[in-house]
Design an enzyme around this catalytic site. Structure first.
Site: not given
Ligand SMILES: Nc1ncnc2c1ncn2[C@@H]1O[C@H](COP(=O)(O)OP(=O)(O)O)[C@@H](O)[C@H]1O
Ligand SMILES: C[C@@](O)(CCOP(=O)(O)O)CC(=O)O
Ligand SMILES: [Mg+2]
Length: 432
Positions: A142-143, A145, A148, A196, A207
């Site tokens: 959750g930063a 990067l 998920s 996702e 991502d």
């Protein structure tokens, strides 16, 4: 591939174009050396599916016969016996899964289990013997990067292997591969996008594309959902000196993407102009990054574009005081140009470090950031995408350690996981 086995997928850094990527604008991202690892082992009871996701304090199990297979399978769209992805999660299937998700009382655990079961019911079937799935990530979660997406890619690839939807990965790190069309990777990419979608409603797909294919890409989602996204690999991605700072302020991608959505509805012309500016910015950055000669002038221009991109993200309302503090510290110590990366609202910032800054000044800047409680990472960009590690590809004397779920779940940190499992530690990782 026989069990036990591992799969692994990288996180990513978006260098230009987060949020605008959701609206069909081009964005540039590269794979990180930080990765998620998923260990699949047979369950003791062949009817039981076990999940152990210690990074989010989740352990859960189901009897596979409690899944309402018949009511789910009738909604799966098969073409030539292959399940097809859809623009949205199929509401009837999500509804049916509700009955086996009802006892999960945290939304964090609910989404992780929904992602698992949505992919499991599409890619495997009731006949598959129960397995245990344990995920560990060396990425902060959750930063910004892409933890998920790397989780979704690990789940999609492992379940595609178990359901015989893809062939086993065959290339070792050292093999010279001429990348052409690769149906297995495209299959994993498209199913991880469905994963996702379980984590946040409206992902652009950048991502999971990077986590699947690795390397560095210019990515553009098409506005017409019937058209596939365009992924242009950037083979000559320039060596840029990047400092990654995690403010450790928690945030959720779903909320931040939702906030930009609201802004779009409330101030459509204004927000469209910002998104369009981001489009020009990514296109300009791409032209600079693919130049055969990438020197001081090009680096300076990229730094200017990083500053502009951050300003536009601030205008979209996705910065945070902690990210502004990173910007103030890195600007004041003249380290280079800083922007938030990923969804923002906390999480990580990247600094394109000015080549003229001395190592001592960089260390001084990092010390100041750490004084604020932030964590700085040195990581390399453009690494491998999804890979797998089979039991047979690990030296016999290491197998019981490497494939032990108890040991894997208990590693205390990133360093320990990498010491045992990284591509540097084991040569047997294979890629598609
Ligand atoms: N190691 C992990 N184990 C289980 N779930 C994970 C893991 N890493 C990420 N996730 C899922 O991804 C979510 C974070 O995704 P997101 O908010 O998009 O942030 P980011 O992708 O930037 O890390 C977590 O809340 C969790 O549901
Ligand atoms: C904000 C966005 O552009 C990136 C989100 O990345 P992350 O989940 O914060 O790592 C959303 C997307 O492209 O799906
Ligand atoms: Mg994410």
């Amino acid at each position: 591939m026989s069990t036990p086995f591992f799969v692994s997928a990288p996180g990513k850094v978006i260098i230009f174009g987060e949020h605008s990527a959701v609206y069909g604008k081009p964005a540039i991202a590269a794979a990180l050396s930080l990765r998620a690892y998923l260990l699949v082992t047979p369950s003791q009871d062949p009817d039981t599916i076990n999940l152990s996701f210690p990074d989010i304090n989740l352990t859960h199990s189901w009897n596979k016969n409690d899944i309402p297979w018949d009511s789910i399978v009738k909604h799966i769209n098969l073409v030539d016996n292959l399940p097809q992805t859809s623009e949205e999660l199929v509401p009837e299937i999500v509804d049916q899964l509700g009955s086996v998700l009802a006892d999960l009382n945290s939304s964090l655990h609910y989404t992780a289990c929904l992602c698992f079961l949505y992919l499991y019911t599409h890619l495997c079937n009731q006949e598959l013997a129960g397995m245990s799935f344990c995920i560990r990530s060396t990425l902060p979660i959750g930063a910004g990067l892409g933890s998920s997406a790397s989780t979704a890619v690990c789940l999609a690839s492992a379940l595609a292997i178990l359901g015989n939807r893809v062939t086993s990965a065959s290339f070792l790190q050292t093999d010279k591969i001429l990348k052409k069309e690769n149906n297995d990777l495209d299959f994993i990419d498209s199913w991880s996008l469905m994963g996702e979608k379980c984590f946040h409603g409206n992902p652009s797909g950048i991502d999971n594309a990077v986590a699947t294919h690795g390397g560095a890409v210019m990515f553009q989602r098409m506005n017409n959902p019937a058209q596939p996204s365009v992924r242009t690999s950037m083979r000559n991605f320039p060596a840029i000196k990047l400092l990654l700072t995690n403010t450790k302020v928690p945030r959720s991608t779903a909320d931040l993407v939702g906030g930009v959505g609201k802004l779009n509805v409330e101030y459509p012309k204004t927000s469209n102009s910002i998104l369009e500016a981001m489009e020009h910015l990514s296109n300009t950055a791409y032209q600079i990054m693919v130049r055969p000669f990438f020197g001081a002038e090009e680096r300076k221009k990229l730094r200017e574009l990083v500053n502009i991109n951050h300003g536009l993200l601030v205008a979209l309302g996705v910065s945070h005081p902690s990210l502004e503090k990173v910007k103030i510290i890195t600007d004041t110590s003249k380290l280079g140009s800083t922007k938030l990366t990923g969804a923002g609202g906390g999480g990580c910032a990247i600094t394109l470090v000015d080549e003229d800054v001395s190592e001592a000044d960089i260390a001084q800047g990092i010390a100041e950031l750490e004084k604020e409680g932030y964590e700085c990472f040195e990581t390399s960009l453009g690494g491998k995408g999804v890979g797998s590690l089979s039991f047979e590809d690990v030296p016999q004397e290491l197998r019981s350690t490497v494939f032990s779920p108890e040991k894997f779940c208990a590693y205390s940190d990133r360093i320990e996981i990498e010491k045992v499992l990284s591509t540097n530690a084991l040569e047997g990782w294979r890629y598609w």
